[in-house]
Design an enzyme around this catalytic site. Structure first.
Site, PDB file in Angstrom:
ATOM      1  N   ASP A 183       0.870  -1.190   0.000  1.00  0.00           N
ATOM      2  CA  ASP A 183       0.000   0.000   0.000  1.00  0.00           C
ATOM      3  C   ASP A 183       0.900   1.231   0.000  1.00  0.00           C
ATOM      4  OD1 ASP A 183      -3.229   0.392   1.079  1.00  0.00           O
ATOM      5  OD2 ASP A 183      -1.926   2.149   0.989  1.00  0.00           O
ATOM      6  N   GLU A 271     -17.751  -0.923 -19.489  1.00  0.00           N
ATOM      7  CA  GLU A 271     -18.774  -1.871 -19.040  1.00  0.00           C
ATOM      8  C   GLU A 271     -20.125  -1.489 -19.637  1.00  0.00           C
ATOM      9  OE1 GLU A 271     -18.709  -1.848 -14.759  1.00  0.00           O
ATOM     10  OE2 GLU A 271     -16.712  -2.745 -14.678  1.00  0.00           O
ATOM     11  N   HIS A 294     -19.166  -7.072 -12.786  1.00  0.00           N
ATOM     12  CA  HIS A 294     -19.046  -6.055 -11.725  1.00  0.00           C
ATOM     13  C   HIS A 294     -20.033  -6.330 -10.585  1.00  0.00           C
ATOM     14  CE1 HIS A 294     -17.625  -1.659 -11.031  1.00  0.00           C
ATOM     15  NE2 HIS A 294     -17.804  -2.275  -9.881  1.00  0.00           N
ATOM     16  N   GLY A 296     -18.975  -7.698  -7.582  1.00  0.00           N
ATOM     17  CA  GLY A 296     -18.230  -7.894  -6.331  1.00  0.00           C
ATOM     18  C   GLY A 296     -19.032  -7.471  -5.110  1.00  0.00           C
TER      19      GLY A 296
HETATM   20  P1  NAI Z   1     -10.114   2.083   0.225  1.00  0.00           P
HETATM   21  O1  NAI Z   1      -9.979   3.507  -0.115  1.00  0.00           O
HETATM   22  O2  NAI Z   1     -10.592   1.688   1.569  1.00  0.00           O
HETATM   23  O3  NAI Z   1      -8.682   1.372   0.010  1.00  0.00           O
HETATM   24  C1  NAI Z   1      -7.845   1.629  -1.091  1.00  0.00           C
HETATM   25  C2  NAI Z   1      -6.403   1.417  -0.626  1.00  0.00           C
HETATM   26  O4  NAI Z   1      -5.547   1.518  -1.767  1.00  0.00           O
HETATM   27  C3  NAI Z   1      -5.942   2.492   0.370  1.00  0.00           C
HETATM   28  O5  NAI Z   1      -5.383   1.872   1.502  1.00  0.00           O
HETATM   29  C4  NAI Z   1      -4.900   3.284  -0.417  1.00  0.00           C
HETATM   30  O6  NAI Z   1      -3.876   3.810   0.386  1.00  0.00           O
HETATM   31  C5  NAI Z   1      -4.388   2.225  -1.366  1.00  0.00           C
HETATM   32  N1  NAI Z   1      -3.735   2.773  -2.564  1.00  0.00           N
HETATM   33  C6  NAI Z   1      -4.078   3.862  -3.277  1.00  0.00           C
HETATM   34  N2  NAI Z   1      -3.240   4.018  -4.311  1.00  0.00           N
HETATM   35  C7  NAI Z   1      -2.344   2.996  -4.247  1.00  0.00           C
HETATM   36  C8  NAI Z   1      -1.237   2.624  -5.050  1.00  0.00           C
HETATM   37  N3  NAI Z   1      -0.876   3.313  -6.122  1.00  0.00           N
HETATM   38  N4  NAI Z   1      -0.548   1.520  -4.701  1.00  0.00           N
HETATM   39  C9  NAI Z   1      -0.902   0.798  -3.598  1.00  0.00           C
HETATM   40  N5  NAI Z   1      -1.948   1.113  -2.799  1.00  0.00           N
HETATM   41  C10 NAI Z   1      -2.673   2.196  -3.124  1.00  0.00           C
HETATM   42  O7  NAI Z   1     -11.023   1.448  -0.910  1.00  0.00           O
HETATM   43  P2  NAI Z   1     -11.884   0.110  -0.837  1.00  0.00           P
HETATM   44  O8  NAI Z   1     -13.221   0.379  -0.294  1.00  0.00           O
HETATM   45  O9  NAI Z   1     -11.067  -0.964  -0.230  1.00  0.00           O
HETATM   46  O10 NAI Z   1     -12.087  -0.175  -2.407  1.00  0.00           O
HETATM   47  C11 NAI Z   1     -11.015  -0.642  -3.216  1.00  0.00           C
HETATM   48  C12 NAI Z   1     -11.438  -0.694  -4.677  1.00  0.00           C
HETATM   49  O11 NAI Z   1     -12.534  -1.594  -4.852  1.00  0.00           O
HETATM   50  C13 NAI Z   1     -11.923   0.655  -5.241  1.00  0.00           C
HETATM   51  O12 NAI Z   1     -11.360   0.823  -6.523  1.00  0.00           O
HETATM   52  C14 NAI Z   1     -13.408   0.480  -5.388  1.00  0.00           C
HETATM   53  O13 NAI Z   1     -13.931   1.232  -6.452  1.00  0.00           O
HETATM   54  C15 NAI Z   1     -13.510  -1.012  -5.707  1.00  0.00           C
HETATM   55  N6  NAI Z   1     -14.814  -1.614  -5.415  1.00  0.00           N
HETATM   56  C16 NAI Z   1     -15.284  -2.568  -6.276  1.00  0.00           C
HETATM   57  C17 NAI Z   1     -16.502  -3.171  -6.053  1.00  0.00           C
HETATM   58  C18 NAI Z   1     -16.999  -4.222  -6.985  1.00  0.00           C
HETATM   59  O14 NAI Z   1     -18.205  -4.431  -7.060  1.00  0.00           O
HETATM   60  N7  NAI Z   1     -16.133  -4.922  -7.693  1.00  0.00           N
HETATM   61  C19 NAI Z   1     -17.350  -2.784  -4.920  1.00  0.00           C
HETATM   62  C20 NAI Z   1     -16.710  -1.859  -4.004  1.00  0.00           C
HETATM   63  C21 NAI Z   1     -15.498  -1.281  -4.280  1.00  0.00           C
END
Ligand code: NAI
Length: 412
Positions: A183, A271, A294, A296
């Site tokens: 991260d 999508e 999509h 998830g």
């Molecule tokens: P979050 O904001 O809680 O966590 C994201 C993490 O990624 C943070 O800890 C951040 O520091 C880290 N990060 C940011 N840029 C980075 C980089 N370049 N390298 C490494 N780490 C980095 O977000 P959350 O809720 O965990 O969501 C994660 C992803 O999942 C988002 O893109 C969200 O859109 C997606 N998502 C997908 C869903 C689906 O249905 N497939 C449903 C919900 C979320």
């Protein structure tokens, strides 16, 4: 204290819930004394929405109701909008803010659902379920243990250790997997998980790589030909984050060359906008790839969690003025004070307004028990608690007449 009639009784607060939001929202509103609820299973067309919104104080929508600037022009009683969804693209957030209307959503209610999907995919990929399933549908019997593995003892590399990444970490450890993560922010290790100093370090040791990062310039194509080349031969990749994060052409190439053994992809750069549209992907036809639309975060539990989270935020705003968790608004929260009367004032962010608000009280020798102001470049929002008996009708009228006032309310 003069308990002013100006504070709208809860049964006069009109709530419109559209698009069949989960019924737990209605239950929660009712448990909190809000009974003036209109519940519709569908979205409303523009003109119908404008007609309905004129009288409404709180509105709950999912993704199909568009709250445009034009709709907002007619929403003169609206105090808050609840988006029963992860995103808030369906609302003109700036127009809502300038009208003094905070917008709430539920960004993390489906975290667990995504994490569970990821774990199921990790196990499926290790057991080569996609190709065996594909073959069985064609009448082929691929009974073979040689390339199937247990999850126990395997290394899962989590890129992005936020809400979802850390949940995946907990679940994976419960299956006996070794967890490493990368991260850009410093994170607290959960369980026995270990942070990696670089993406390269994570890629080199993981049997499964799973991505949980947001869409940013840094994460665009963060897994491309070079990064895939650094992964172990026979490893697999899972992406349920954002479509732009993995270069699918590079992934396809590595799958065809048998460098990677499988992939599970839930999100795509392009999508379909509805179930009626055709879905096209470079990975279609590959038997070692799981493609999902999509989904998830798409579970019944997530829908219920979303309803509860958004409804709680709307109730908190209506009851005590807290804007914590609003996507378009300054975040202000003040613990309710006993024996006080609470005023909310939303105004244009111009110099001197707080002074004028304060003067409305101090010139009448009314004691201000506490106040909390937050501003952004456009608006200011102050919650103000006062002691003593007051003529709240007069105070509200004076507060309203301050130049730059957007909205003002007395709560209790
Ligand atoms: P979050 O904001 O809680 O966590 C994201 C993490 O990624 C943070 O800890 C951040 O520091 C880290 N990060 C940011 N840029 C980075 C980089 N370049 N390298 C490494 N780490 C980095 O977000 P959350 O809720 O965990 O969501 C994660 C992803 O999942 C988002 O893109 C969200 O859109 C997606 N998502 C997908 C869903 C689906 O249905 N497939 C449903 C919900 C979320």
């Amino acid at each position: 204290m003069n308990k002013s009639k100006l504070s709208l009784p809860k049964d006069k607060i009109k709530i419109l819930l559209l698009e069949g939001v989960h019924k737990s929202s209605v239950d929660l509103f009712q448990q909190n004394g809000y009974n003036n609820i209109k519940y519709l299973s569908g979205a409303l067309e523009k003109e119908e929405l404008i007609k309905e919104v004129k009288d409404i104080h709180l509105i709950g929508i999912r993704s199909r109701s568009l709250i445009t600037e034009h709709v907002l022009k007619h929403a003169n009683k609206l105090i808050a909008i609840g988006c029963f969804s992860i995103g808030t693209n369906q609302v003109n957030l700036n127009a809502a803010k300038l009208k003094g209307i905070p917008v709430f959503n539920a960004p993390f209610s489906n975290t667990r659902s995504v994490a569970e999907l990821v774990i199921s995919e990790a196990i499926s990929l290790l057991r080569k379920i996609p190709e065996k399933n594909f073959a069985a549908h064609k009448g082929e019997w691929l009974k073979d243990a040689s390339s199937s593995f247990e999850a126990r003892g395997k290394v899962i590399g989590i890129i992005g250790y936020g809400h979802i990444g850390s949940q995946v970490s907990i679940l994976a450890e419960n299956f006996g997997m070794k967890v490493v993560y990368y991260d850009i922010e410093k994170k607290l290790n959960l369980g026995n998980s270990k942070p990696c100093n670089s993406l390269e370090e994570l890629l080199a040791q993981s049997d499964i790589v799973t991505l949980h990062v947001p869409e940013t310039p840094l994460t665009k194509s963060m897994i491309s030909q070079k990064e895939i080349g650094l992964m172990k031969k026979g490893a697999s990749i899972i992406n349920a984050s954002r479509g732009s994060v993995v270069d699918l052409d590079a992934l396809k190439d590595s799958l065809i060359r048998n460098h990677l053994s499988g992939a599970a992809i839930d999100v795509f750069s392009e999508e379909p906008s509805s179930n009626k549209e055709r879905f096209v992907s470079a990975l279609q036809g590959l038997d070692n790839v799981i493609l999902t639309p999509h989904i998830g975060g798409s579970t019944s539990e997530a829908q219920e969690n979303i309803a509860i989270e958004v409804t709680e935020k709307l109730i908190k705003y209506s009851n005590v003025g807290s804007t914590l968790g609003a996507t378009n608004f300054v975040e202000v929260s003040l613990a309710p004070n006993i024996n006080t009367q609470r005023y909310l004032h939303i105004h244009e962010n111009k110099p001197g307004i707080l002074n004028k608000i304060t003067k409305v009280f101090t010139t009448k020798k009314i004691n201000i028990a506490s106040q909390y102001l937050q501003t952004d470049p456009h608006i200011g929002y102050v919650i103000l608690d006062i002691n003593g008996k007051v003529n709240s009708a007069q105070i509200l009228s004076e507060l309203k007449s301050i130049r730059g006032t957007i909205k003002t309310r007395v709560l209790y």
